[in-house]
Design a protein around this motif. Structure first.
Motif, PDB file in Angstrom:
ATOM      1  N   ASP A 236     -41.099 102.110 -24.901  1.00  0.00           N
ATOM      2  CA  ASP A 236     -39.887 101.615 -24.296  1.00  0.00           C
ATOM      3  C   ASP A 236     -40.978 100.230 -23.473  1.00  0.00           C
ATOM      4  N   ALA A 237     -39.778  98.619 -22.974  1.00  0.00           N
ATOM      5  CA  ALA A 237     -40.126  98.352 -22.901  1.00  0.00           C
ATOM      6  C   ALA A 237     -39.582  97.912 -21.050  1.00  0.00           C
ATOM      7  N   GLY A 238     -38.082  99.443 -20.552  1.00  0.00           N
ATOM      8  CA  GLY A 238     -38.089  98.968 -19.279  1.00  0.00           C
ATOM      9  C   GLY A 238     -37.750  97.304 -19.234  1.00  0.00           C
ATOM     10  N   HIS A 239     -36.673  96.701 -20.266  1.00  0.00           N
ATOM     11  CA  HIS A 239     -36.435  95.860 -19.543  1.00  0.00           C
ATOM     12  C   HIS A 239     -34.956  95.644 -19.654  1.00  0.00           C
ATOM     13  N   ILE A 240     -33.873  97.110 -20.897  1.00  0.00           N
ATOM     14  CA  ILE A 240     -32.755  96.861 -21.133  1.00  0.00           C
ATOM     15  C   ILE A 240     -32.162  98.244 -21.609  1.00  0.00           C
ATOM     16  N   LEU A 241     -31.649  98.561 -21.743  1.00  0.00           N
ATOM     17  CA  LEU A 241     -31.045  99.869 -22.286  1.00  0.00           C
ATOM     18  C   LEU A 241     -31.641  99.754 -24.334  1.00  0.00           C
TER      19      LEU A 241
ATOM     20  N   LEU B 165     -40.747  92.055 -21.380  1.00  0.00           N
ATOM     21  CA  LEU B 165     -41.079  93.496 -20.510  1.00  0.00           C
ATOM     22  C   LEU B 165     -39.961  93.496 -19.116  1.00  0.00           C
ATOM     23  N   GLY B 166     -40.600  94.224 -18.611  1.00  0.00           N
ATOM     24  CA  GLY B 166     -39.342  94.853 -17.757  1.00  0.00           C
ATOM     25  C   GLY B 166     -39.415  94.914 -16.530  1.00  0.00           C
ATOM     26  N   ASN B 167     -38.599  94.767 -15.545  1.00  0.00           N
ATOM     27  CA  ASN B 167     -39.420  94.302 -14.119  1.00  0.00           C
ATOM     28  C   ASN B 167     -39.600  95.428 -13.432  1.00  0.00           C
ATOM     29  N   LYS B 168     -40.742  96.264 -12.557  1.00  0.00           N
ATOM     30  CA  LYS B 168     -40.891  97.666 -12.354  1.00  0.00           C
ATOM     31  C   LYS B 168     -39.730  98.339 -11.484  1.00  0.00           C
ATOM     32  N   SER B 169     -39.099  97.106 -10.460  1.00  0.00           N
ATOM     33  CA  SER B 169     -38.310  97.686  -9.598  1.00  0.00           C
ATOM     34  C   SER B 169     -37.085  98.206 -10.018  1.00  0.00           C
ATOM     35  N   ALA B 170     -36.329  97.967 -11.234  1.00  0.00           N
ATOM     36  CA  ALA B 170     -35.489  98.396 -11.522  1.00  0.00           C
ATOM     37  C   ALA B 170     -35.149  99.848 -11.580  1.00  0.00           C
ATOM     38  N   VAL B 171     -33.979 100.289 -11.104  1.00  0.00           N
ATOM     39  CA  VAL B 171     -33.432 101.365 -11.052  1.00  0.00           C
ATOM     40  C   VAL B 171     -33.087 102.182 -12.045  1.00  0.00           C
ATOM     41  N   LEU B 172     -32.140 101.382 -13.342  1.00  0.00           N
ATOM     42  CA  LEU B 172     -32.182 102.232 -14.446  1.00  0.00           C
ATOM     43  C   LEU B 172     -32.650 102.137 -15.200  1.00  0.00           C
ATOM     44  N   MET B 173     -34.252 101.305 -15.202  1.00  0.00           N
ATOM     45  CA  MET B 173     -35.010 101.290 -16.509  1.00  0.00           C
ATOM     46  C   MET B 173     -36.106 102.431 -16.077  1.00  0.00           C
ATOM     47  N   ASN B 174     -37.308 102.954 -16.982  1.00  0.00           N
ATOM     48  CA  ASN B 174     -38.253 103.726 -17.042  1.00  0.00           C
ATOM     49  C   ASN B 174     -39.777 102.013 -17.023  1.00  0.00           C
ATOM     50  N   ASP B 175     -40.953 102.354 -16.174  1.00  0.00           N
ATOM     51  CA  ASP B 175     -41.085 101.135 -16.022  1.00  0.00           C
ATOM     52  C   ASP B 175     -42.038 101.182 -17.541  1.00  0.00           C
ATOM     53  N   PRO B 176     -42.891  99.953 -18.319  1.00  0.00           N
ATOM     54  CA  PRO B 176     -43.067  99.328 -19.251  1.00  0.00           C
ATOM     55  C   PRO B 176     -44.460 100.407 -19.818  1.00  0.00           C
ATOM     56  N   SER B 177     -44.261 100.580 -20.809  1.00  0.00           N
ATOM     57  CA  SER B 177     -45.402 101.583 -21.799  1.00  0.00           C
ATOM     58  C   SER B 177     -45.806 100.950 -21.785  1.00  0.00           C
ATOM     59  N   ILE B 178     -47.474 101.180 -21.409  1.00  0.00           N
ATOM     60  CA  ILE B 178     -48.750 100.602 -20.876  1.00  0.00           C
ATOM     61  C   ILE B 178     -49.588 100.814 -22.721  1.00  0.00           C
ATOM     62  N   LEU B 179     -50.069  99.978 -22.794  1.00  0.00           N
ATOM     63  CA  LEU B 179     -50.367 100.371 -24.634  1.00  0.00           C
ATOM     64  C   LEU B 179     -52.479  99.653 -24.074  1.00  0.00           C
ATOM     65  N   THR B 180     -53.745 100.275 -25.243  1.00  0.00           N
ATOM     66  CA  THR B 180     -54.340  99.548 -25.149  1.00  0.00           C
ATOM     67  C   THR B 180     -55.026  99.019 -25.705  1.00  0.00           C
ATOM     68  N   LYS B 181     -55.423  99.743 -27.091  1.00  0.00           N
ATOM     69  CA  LYS B 181     -55.446  98.972 -28.740  1.00  0.00           C
ATOM     70  C   LYS B 181     -54.020  97.532 -28.812  1.00  0.00           C
TER      71      LYS B 181
END
Length: 467
Positions: free
Chosen positions: A161-166, A190-206
């Motif tokens: 999930d990038a949290g940008h749009i649906l 990548l989405g704006n964390k304050s977007a009320v309709l979206m989840n926060d972007p997923s965090i990847l580590t590798k």
């Protein structure tokens, strides 16, 4: 070795298109987007592919916005027959987005050919058709988030999930080459964390290499509280002037976010003297798709704001008028004051917003609110930069309406969020900045180096990179 070719969104914001080639999986295209700005005939006519579409094995599509998906019909028309992998939500949105895009293109083409015929000049052939759009939909293979997809032996892709749009996705491509495991991560938008309709972007580590967007690499957004406060002030000031408000609508994401906050203002009694009008058939259809996937959105915040909300369209703004037919759009012209008009397109490159400009941009009582990024060369960018005179439909107009910008409604991550997202990668991957203008990319590259000791590469159009 694997090679990435940057065929779009390289030192520019639109036209996302990156080709990855490896003996392990052949040729994979990350996005196939359209450039924004200019008319559709010139824009699409200029979009030749510097590769053979028939040679592409698969497309991995980050999301449905046209600057990431808009050239898929031409890709198919020119010989691509492979699968288009995307999320289920993106596949639903593509039906609306691409059908609307081809409708506009074919209409523009018909008008241009009538003009050429009157002059006795050769007619233009379409670069793609409605049939190609339907073929794109047929070739889509929907995927769920966080589920590995096998593309070839020792090669998998995964959408996060990038949290940008649906339906927007961060794409993770894992493969083995000469006995060595490699991983590429493409952020998409990548989405704006304050977007009320979206989840926060997923965090990847590798990752071994990260292709990261950089649209707002040189600045941060205002907080959503400050943004809503600014919107309230604009509403009050425009009401006191006896004017109307025009909002150029990005049909996917931004319109739904704005409707949500307008719904909150309605509940506070701040829209009592306003008639809210959604004058965008595509935005209306897209919002219905959002309604279908409502439970996939950031439901905790939605539930808190409106516990009985089941539909963005029906529940948040009871007096919302949905303008679909052209005659309904023209009737809006009769409203002298108190009209809050949300109309396409978001960068004012076409659509009904230009007709509303014709009726109201010359009147200082009115206001135009820009809620999203305006790419170079678009009418929206020119207005934000202070354009005083413009030509619409053959007539000249003086810009007297108040020009306002509300950055907090952006669907993109700001500079700090971009830095924070990429800093989670633990093994010092090569970072490549795409989907941004040079000024923003250079500022982000400097910020990454100074704050996180991360060196970033900024490729130019047509450049290749081995990893």
């Amino acid at each position: 070795m694997a090679i990435i070719y940057f065929w779009g969104a390289a030192q520019e914001v639109t036209g996302s298109c990156h080709l990855i080639e490896s003996a392990s999986f052949g040729k994979i295209l990350l996005d196939c987007g359209m450039h924004q700005g200019g008319n559709s005939i010139d824009r699409i006519g200029d979009e030749g592919f510097p590769f053979n579409p028939a040679s592409i094995d698969a497309v991995l599509l980050s999301h449905a916005h046209l600057d990431h998906s808009g050239m898929l019909p031409k890709l198919v028309h020119d010989g691509f027959t492979g699968p288009i992998y995307c999320t289920s939500e993106t596949a639903d949105l593509l039906v609306v987005m691409l059908q609307d895009s081809v409708s506009i293109y074919m209409g523009d083409l018909a008008r241009e050919n009538r003009r050429l015929a009157r002059k006795g000049k050769p007619l233009l052939e379409p670069e793609y058709s409605e049939e190609d759009v339907m073929q794109v939909i047929t070739q889509c293979e929907s995927q769920s988030y966080n589920k590995a997809l096998k593309l070839a032996e020792q090669t998998t892709a995964c959408f996060h999930d990038a949290g940008h749009i649906l339906g927007s996705a961060i794409i993770e491509l894992s493969f083995e080459e000469r006995g060595e495991q490699k991983k590429l991560v493409f952020s998409g938008d990548l989405g704006n964390k304050s977007a009320v309709l979206m989840n926060d972007p997923s965090i990847l580590t590798k990752a071994d290499i990260v292709l990261m967007e950089s649209t707002y690499g040189d600045r941060n957004h205002k907080s959503i509280d400050n943004t809503v406060s600014e919107l309230k002030t604009i509403l009050k000031d425009t009401e006191n002037r006896g004017g109307n408000i025009m909002i150029p609508a990005f049909a996917v994401g931004r319109t739904q976010e704005i409707l949500f906050y307008l719904g909150q203002l309605h509940q506070q009694g701040l829209l009592d003297n306003w008639q809210v009008i959604l004058d965008s058939p595509m935005a209306i259809e897209v919002t219905r798709v959002y309604d279908k996937w409502f439970n996939a959105l950031d439901s905790d915040e939605i539930e808190e704001a409106s516990p009985n909300a089941h539909s963005i369209l029906k529940d948040f703004i009871p007096r919302l008028f949905l303008s679909v037919a052209p005659d309904e759009s023209m009737m809006i012209n009769k409203i002298k004051k108190g009209a809050l008009i949300i109309a396409g397109s978001g960068m004012c490159t076409g659509g009904r917003i230009r007709h509303h400009f014709k009726q109201r941009i010359w009147d200082s009582r009115n206001a135009i609110i820009f809620c999203g990024y305006q790419a170079n060369g678009t009418l929206g960018r020119l207005l934000v930069d202070g354009l005083q005179h413009l030509k619409l439909f053959g007539d000249d107009y003086v810009v007297k309406a108040q020009i306002e910008t509300l950055g907090g409604f952006s669907a993109h991550a700001g500079q700090n969020e971009l830095v924070e997202w990429v800093s989670h990668f633990e093994n010092n991957p090569k970072v490549v900045l795409v989907h941004g203008e040079p000024k923003a990319q250079e500022a982000l590259a400097q910020k990454l180096w100074e704050d996180k000791n991360i060196r970033a590469v900024i490729p130019s159009l047509g450049q290749s990179l081995v990893f």
